[in-house]
Motif scaffolding. Structure first.
Motif, mmCIF file in Angstrom:
data_model
loop_
_atom_site.group_PDB
_atom_site.id
_atom_site.type_symbol
_atom_site.label_atom_id
_atom_site.label_comp_id
_atom_site.label_asym_id
_atom_site.label_seq_id
_atom_site.Cartn_x
_atom_site.Cartn_y
_atom_site.Cartn_z
ATOM 1 N N TRP A 85 31.232 -18.511 -45.428
ATOM 2 C CA TRP A 85 31.027 -19.952 -45.686
ATOM 3 C C TRP A 85 30.145 -20.807 -44.410
ATOM 4 C CZ3 TRP A 85 36.527 -18.736 -46.199
ATOM 5 C CH2 TRP A 85 37.132 -18.772 -44.956
ATOM 6 N N SER A 86 29.891 -21.990 -44.581
ATOM 7 C CA SER A 86 29.363 -22.602 -43.360
ATOM 8 C C SER A 86 30.237 -23.184 -42.657
ATOM 9 C CB SER A 86 28.032 -23.630 -43.845
ATOM 10 O OG SER A 86 27.517 -24.353 -42.644
ATOM 11 N N GLY A 89 29.123 -26.499 -41.359
ATOM 12 C CA GLY A 89 29.120 -27.502 -42.219
ATOM 13 C C GLY A 89 30.422 -28.123 -42.297
ATOM 14 N N THR A 235 23.133 -24.879 -41.431
ATOM 15 C CA THR A 235 23.580 -23.953 -41.892
ATOM 16 C C THR A 235 22.734 -22.900 -41.685
ATOM 17 O OG1 THR A 235 24.843 -24.811 -43.720
ATOM 18 C CG2 THR A 235 23.868 -22.691 -44.172
ATOM 19 N N GLN A 239 23.923 -20.472 -38.919
ATOM 20 C CA GLN A 239 24.520 -19.434 -39.613
ATOM 21 C C GLN A 239 23.666 -18.363 -39.940
ATOM 22 O OE1 GLN A 239 28.921 -20.436 -39.581
ATOM 23 N NE2 GLN A 239 27.580 -18.697 -40.471
ATOM 24 N N SER A 267 26.008 -21.112 -53.691
ATOM 25 C CA SER A 267 26.620 -22.503 -53.291
ATOM 26 C C SER A 267 26.488 -23.573 -54.515
ATOM 27 C CB SER A 267 25.527 -23.043 -52.195
ATOM 28 O OG SER A 267 25.489 -21.971 -51.040
ATOM 29 N N THR A 277 28.359 -24.787 -48.673
ATOM 30 C CA THR A 277 27.436 -23.990 -48.515
ATOM 31 C C THR A 277 28.043 -22.409 -48.084
ATOM 32 O OG1 THR A 277 26.263 -25.755 -47.636
ATOM 33 C CG2 THR A 277 25.056 -23.604 -47.410
ATOM 34 N N ASN A 279 26.326 -18.654 -46.849
ATOM 35 C CA ASN A 279 25.330 -18.155 -46.064
ATOM 36 C C ASN A 279 25.782 -16.857 -45.551
ATOM 37 O OD1 ASN A 279 26.768 -20.826 -44.350
ATOM 38 N ND2 ASN A 279 26.897 -18.765 -43.610
#
Length: 400
Positions: A85-86, A89, A235, A239, A267, A277, A279
């Motif tokens: 996950w981000s 974010g 992101t 990331q 996402s 989000t 990634n």
């Protein structure tokens, strides 16, 4: 994948190491990725208007989607594609706060960011740009990202010696006997210390399976500008870019376009259930793609598959894990994470200083990435790479 050992070397490597090693590496990577920062994720959801139940549902959704993506893509491409996950974010959510319209508008912004990631995957020049990172700068950036975490064991010993010293001692002693078991033993010791020192009733009210909630998204132009676009930028910069760099550093060439499209679609699927989000992983990718996962590069994809399955299990226990981490001293969790990343940090630092001609640029990248600075909501990893790249270009132009 760019590394292609001879058949004799490949058979020898496979004969010397069983598939248990990458399976354990994947479990460790998932635990590190989950336990290290999932509280940030929960707090980010609540900051943009989620209830505790919706926040737990969001954590479950992203764990399931990223786990399935890691399993499917690693199996298909036979390379260790670690999905996460981000985290930047989530930090962005905490800084942004609740938008007009509440959580439903934030869900719409999550979907907007997913659409932008898909668009980035379909634009080939962008994929080529993010894949052209000099390896020495990639090593320096990764070392800078990992430095703070690798300092955590020493800080833990100073702040919580009665809890941290047993963890460090177990890691050191078990590592002398069997290196692959050192980190699992340290993590198990940390959990035992948390449980031992937990206050009475500390886990009261925790249940195993979080409630799944569905939120109808609402779309707002203001939310797209103030949340969706910044979420996409942080992101990609903090990331996906480091994640690609880690893969290339370990000899793999990730399919950038398909990965962006798949994570963007993931996402969007996770968003109505509260997820944000998804990634490429950066830090935990080093555990699955590096030599500690398996001596033979062609077998390290098993680690990412193992991590994917572990995320499925961890997601189901999101509320219980949240309660456990909530009653633990944060520095103890960080110490276990730092011990797990020692090998990756050493390899990255060695790669950063391998070429004397580029050492100054690498050090600029290292100290900038380690500094934690942030401009325009974009983290230090991106700015470290940008500063080191600019310094490298200056040196080359000056030498001409």
């Amino acid at each position: 994948m760019t590394v292609s050992p001879t058949s004799d070397d490949a058979h020898a490597g496979l004969a010397r190491s069983s598939n248990l090693q990458p399976v354990l590496a994947g479990i460790i990577a998932a635990f590190v990725g989950f336990a290290g920062v999932f509280t940030v994720v929960l707090q980010g959801f609540i900051a943009v208007g989620a209830t505790p139940a919706q926040a737990a549902s969001g954590l479950l959704a992203i764990c399931i989607v990223q786990g399935l993506l890691a399993i499917g893509m690693s199996w298909h491409y036979r390379i260790p594609l670690s999905i996460a996950w981000s985290t930047p974010g989530s930090v962005l959510f905490a800084a942004t706060g609740m938008l007009d319209g509440g959580y439903a508008v934030a869900i719409g912004a999550f979907i907007g960011a997913g659409i932008l990631i898909i668009a980035a995957g379909l634009i080939k020049p962008f994929g080529k740009l993010v894949s052209s990172i000099p390896p020495v700068l990639a090593s320096a950036m990764l070392a800078g990202i990992l430095l703070g975490l690798c300092l955590a064991p020493a800080k833990a010993v100073a702040l919580e010696p009665d809890l941290a010293i047993p963890v460090v001692l177990v890691w050191a002693l078990v590592g002398r006997i069997r290196r692959i078991w050192a980190v699992p033993a340290a993590v198990a010791t940390a959990i035992a210390m948390i449980a031992w020192h937990a206050p009475a009733g500390g886990l009261a009210g925790a249940h195993f399976i979080p409630d799944i909630t569905f939120v109808w998204p609402q779309f707002s132009a203001t939310a797209m500008v103030s949340l969706a676009v910044p979420l996409f930028i942080v992101t990609m910069a903090s990331q996906n870019l480091p994640g690609i760099a880690v893969m290339r550093l370990n000899g793999y060439e990730p399919p950038v376009g398909p990965v962006f499209v798949a994570t963007g679609i993931g996402s969007i699927i996770a968003a109505p259930f509260g997820g944000h989000t998804i990634n490429l992983a950066a830090i935990t990718a080093a555990l699955c793609a590096g030599p500690d996962a398996h001596p033979h590069p062609g077998r390290r994809w098993i680690a990412s598959v193992s991590a994917g399955f572990t995320y499925l299990v961890l997601g189901l226990g999101a509320t219980t894990a949240a309660a456990l981490i909530a009653i633990a001293p944060p520095v103890l969790i960080q110490a276990a994470t730092g011990l797990a990343l020692f090998g990756a940090f050493g390899g990255a630092l060695a790669g950063a200083v391998a070429h004397p001609a580029d050492r100054d640029a690498a050090m600029v990248t290292f100290v900038t990435a380690a500094s934690g600075l942030s401009f325009f909501g974009i983290g230090a990893a991106f700015w470290g790479l940008a500063a080191g790249g600019a310094f490298m270009l200056l040196n080359k132009r000056w030498s001409r």
